[in-house]
Design a protein around this motif. Structure first.
Motif, mmCIF file in Angstrom:
data_model
loop_
_atom_site.group_PDB
_atom_site.id
_atom_site.type_symbol
_atom_site.label_atom_id
_atom_site.label_comp_id
_atom_site.label_asym_id
_atom_site.label_seq_id
_atom_site.Cartn_x
_atom_site.Cartn_y
_atom_site.Cartn_z
ATOM 1 N N ASP A 1 0.792 -1.227 0.000
ATOM 2 C CA ASP A 1 0.000 0.000 0.000
ATOM 3 C C ASP A 1 0.827 1.281 0.000
ATOM 4 O O ASP A 1 0.258 2.365 -0.062
ATOM 5 N N GLY A 2 2.140 1.181 0.138
ATOM 6 C CA GLY A 2 2.996 2.358 0.213
ATOM 7 C C GLY A 2 3.353 2.696 1.647
ATOM 8 O O GLY A 2 2.580 2.428 2.574
ATOM 9 N N ALA A 3 4.519 3.284 1.820
ATOM 10 C CA ALA A 3 5.040 3.575 3.157
ATOM 11 C C ALA A 3 4.143 4.526 3.937
ATOM 12 O O ALA A 3 3.977 4.374 5.147
ATOM 13 N N GLY A 4 3.557 5.486 3.267
ATOM 14 C CA GLY A 4 2.733 6.476 3.944
ATOM 15 C C GLY A 4 1.433 5.936 4.510
ATOM 16 O O GLY A 4 0.810 6.572 5.350
ATOM 17 N N SER A 5 1.024 4.771 4.069
ATOM 18 C CA SER A 5 -0.262 4.243 4.523
ATOM 19 C C SER A 5 -0.142 3.241 5.675
ATOM 20 O O SER A 5 -1.154 2.722 6.144
ATOM 21 N N VAL A 6 1.044 2.993 6.149
ATOM 22 C CA VAL A 6 1.242 2.025 7.233
ATOM 23 C C VAL A 6 0.769 2.629 8.549
ATOM 24 O O VAL A 6 1.121 3.753 8.890
ATOM 25 N N THR A 7 -0.044 1.862 9.262
ATOM 26 C CA THR A 7 -0.497 2.258 10.594
ATOM 27 C C THR A 7 -0.265 1.089 11.548
ATOM 28 O O THR A 7 -0.163 -0.066 11.118
ATOM 29 N N THR A 8 -0.229 1.388 12.830
ATOM 30 C CA THR A 8 -0.074 0.306 13.811
ATOM 31 C C THR A 8 -1.298 -0.605 13.805
ATOM 32 O O THR A 8 -1.185 -1.799 14.036
ATOM 33 N N THR A 9 -2.454 -0.038 13.496
ATOM 34 C CA THR A 9 -3.677 -0.845 13.426
ATOM 35 C C THR A 9 -3.570 -1.880 12.311
ATOM 36 O O THR A 9 -3.881 -3.063 12.516
ATOM 37 N N LYS A 10 -3.133 -1.447 11.135
ATOM 38 C CA LYS A 10 -2.994 -2.373 10.006
ATOM 39 C C LYS A 10 -1.937 -3.435 10.282
ATOM 40 O O LYS A 10 -2.127 -4.611 9.941
ATOM 41 N N VAL A 11 -0.826 -3.027 10.883
ATOM 42 C CA VAL A 11 0.242 -3.987 11.189
ATOM 43 C C VAL A 11 -0.265 -5.014 12.197
ATOM 44 O O VAL A 11 -0.072 -6.224 12.014
ATOM 45 N N ALA A 12 -0.907 -4.553 13.242
ATOM 46 C CA ALA A 12 -1.426 -5.467 14.263
ATOM 47 C C ALA A 12 -2.413 -6.460 13.652
ATOM 48 O O ALA A 12 -2.361 -7.664 13.942
ATOM 49 N N LYS A 13 -3.285 -5.968 12.797
ATOM 50 C CA LYS A 13 -4.270 -6.843 12.150
ATOM 51 C C LYS A 13 -3.572 -7.895 11.290
ATOM 52 O O LYS A 13 -3.927 -9.074 11.318
ATOM 53 N N LYS A 14 -2.550 -7.476 10.559
ATOM 54 C CA LYS A 14 -1.823 -8.406 9.689
ATOM 55 C C LYS A 14 -1.095 -9.476 10.514
ATOM 56 O O LYS A 14 -1.024 -10.634 10.117
ATOM 57 N N VAL A 15 -0.563 -9.091 11.669
ATOM 58 C CA VAL A 15 0.154 -10.033 12.531
ATOM 59 C C VAL A 15 -0.837 -10.896 13.314
ATOM 60 O O VAL A 15 -0.519 -12.014 13.696
ATOM 61 N N GLY A 16 -2.042 -10.379 13.550
ATOM 62 C CA GLY A 16 -3.040 -11.118 14.325
ATOM 63 C C GLY A 16 -2.909 -10.858 15.816
ATOM 64 O O GLY A 16 -3.135 -11.758 16.632
ATOM 65 N N ILE A 17 -2.548 -9.638 16.165
ATOM 66 C CA ILE A 17 -2.415 -9.260 17.569
ATOM 67 C C ILE A 17 -3.224 -7.983 17.808
ATOM 68 O O ILE A 17 -3.636 -7.309 16.873
ATOM 69 N N ALA A 18 -3.420 -7.664 19.071
ATOM 70 C CA ALA A 18 -4.094 -6.411 19.421
ATOM 71 C C ALA A 18 -3.148 -5.246 19.132
ATOM 72 O O ALA A 18 -1.930 -5.370 19.293
ATOM 73 N N GLN A 19 -3.710 -4.124 18.718
ATOM 74 C CA GLN A 19 -2.896 -2.948 18.404
ATOM 75 C C GLN A 19 -2.032 -2.550 19.602
ATOM 76 O O GLN A 19 -0.875 -2.152 19.435
ATOM 77 N N SER A 20 -2.561 -2.686 20.804
ATOM 78 C CA SER A 20 -1.806 -2.304 22.004
ATOM 79 C C SER A 20 -0.523 -3.122 22.144
ATOM 80 O O SER A 20 0.456 -2.654 22.740
ATOM 81 N N ASN A 21 -0.501 -4.320 21.581
ATOM 82 C CA ASN A 21 0.708 -5.153 21.656
ATOM 83 C C ASN A 21 1.857 -4.571 20.831
ATOM 84 O O ASN A 21 3.022 -4.852 21.125
ATOM 85 N N ILE A 22 1.549 -3.795 19.815
ATOM 86 C CA ILE A 22 2.597 -3.140 19.032
ATOM 87 C C ILE A 22 3.443 -2.256 19.946
ATOM 88 O O ILE A 22 4.662 -2.189 19.837
ATOM 89 N N TYR A 23 2.770 -1.617 20.910
ATOM 90 C CA TYR A 23 3.446 -0.669 21.797
ATOM 91 C C TYR A 23 4.296 -1.353 22.872
ATOM 92 O O TYR A 23 5.040 -0.689 23.576
ATOM 93 N N ILE A 24 4.209 -2.642 22.973
ATOM 94 C CA ILE A 24 5.141 -3.397 23.822
ATOM 95 C C ILE A 24 6.524 -3.371 23.165
ATOM 96 O O ILE A 24 7.543 -3.325 23.840
ATOM 97 N N TYR A 25 6.535 -3.346 21.845
ATOM 98 C CA TYR A 25 7.783 -3.428 21.082
ATOM 99 C C TYR A 25 8.280 -2.072 20.583
ATOM 100 O O TYR A 25 9.477 -1.895 20.376
ATOM 101 N N PHE A 26 7.378 -1.138 20.374
ATOM 102 C CA PHE A 26 7.734 0.153 19.787
ATOM 103 C C PHE A 26 6.997 1.271 20.506
ATOM 104 O O PHE A 26 5.807 1.143 20.800
ATOM 105 N N LYS A 27 7.689 2.380 20.734
ATOM 106 C CA LYS A 27 7.124 3.536 21.414
ATOM 107 C C LYS A 27 5.955 4.120 20.628
ATOM 108 O O LYS A 27 4.943 4.522 21.192
ATOM 109 N N ASN A 28 6.107 4.138 19.292
ATOM 110 C CA ASN A 28 5.053 4.656 18.426
ATOM 111 C C ASN A 28 5.312 4.163 16.990
ATOM 112 O O ASN A 28 6.255 3.403 16.752
ATOM 113 N N LYS A 29 4.483 4.608 16.076
ATOM 114 C CA LYS A 29 4.609 4.177 14.682
ATOM 115 C C LYS A 29 5.964 4.559 14.091
ATOM 116 O O LYS A 29 6.572 3.768 13.369
#
Length: 187
Positions: free
Chosen positions: A23-51
């Motif tokens: 989809d292009g670099a500008g369209s990446v969100t933590t919500t989309k990444v979490a959905k693709k991985v199959g985890i809750a969005q809040s779990n992204i923040y265990i690994y990264f401070k922000n997007k």
């Protein structure tokens, strides 16, 4: 505090890279990444401070892949180093086009100051250092390093796509000469 799972970390990085390619670099969100991985969005923040930190890690991972595939330019005269750098970039784009494309897209994103810094500890793949050296020696055109990188990445990208589409043969020599002529001063 939840324990970080190295496999989940790698899955997040891979998912973000896939989304950049899709989809292009500008369209990446933590919500989309979490959905693709199959985890809750809040779990992204265990690994990264922000997007931005997540994107920075995607960039760092891609840079490491590229770094591991390059021949060293250390110790070469500047003109030879420029040519080898162009050749290294081409070979990398040929072998790992997905990572090359991720880097190309991330480097073109506005407002990511960390992307424009030359944080390499060595001059193996440090394009900004090489550009500044070449400009100081009056070899390279006196334009912003981002312009030099844009010309180089853009031409390599177009050539690899043309080869993949069967539009041209895989003769890189004329393309290298074109890139070199575009970024260096006439002799």
């Amino acid at each position: 505090m939840k324990k970080k799972d190295p496999e989940k970390f790698q899955n997040i990085i891979a998912a973000a890279q896939e989304l950049i390619l899709q989809d292009g670099a500008g369209s990446v969100t933590t919500t989309k990444v979490a959905k693709k991985v199959g985890i809750a969005q809040s779990n992204i923040y265990i690994y990264f401070k922000n997007k931005d930190y997540m994107i920075a890690q995607v960039y760092s991972t891609a840079q490491e892949r590229m770094r591991n595939s390059f021949d060293s330019i250390v110790g070469l005269d500047t003109r030879s180093a420029i040519k080898l750098y162009i050749d290294n970039m081409y070979r990398f784009a040929e072998r790992d086009f997905a990572t090359f494309e991720v880097l190309r897209q991330l480097k073109s994103m506005p407002n990511l100051a960390w992307l424009n810094k030359d944080n390499e500890d060595e001059e193996l793949i440090a394009p900004i250092s090489l550009i500044k050296r070449a400009q100081a020696e009056n070899i390279m055109r006196p334009v912003a390093p981002s312009v030099i990188m844009g010309v180089t990445f853009g031409a390599l990208h177009a050539h690899v796509l043309a080869v993949r589409a069967g539009e041209v043969t895989d003769n890189f020599q004329p393309v290298r000469e074109l890139i070199y002529a575009a970024i260096t001063r006439p002799v």
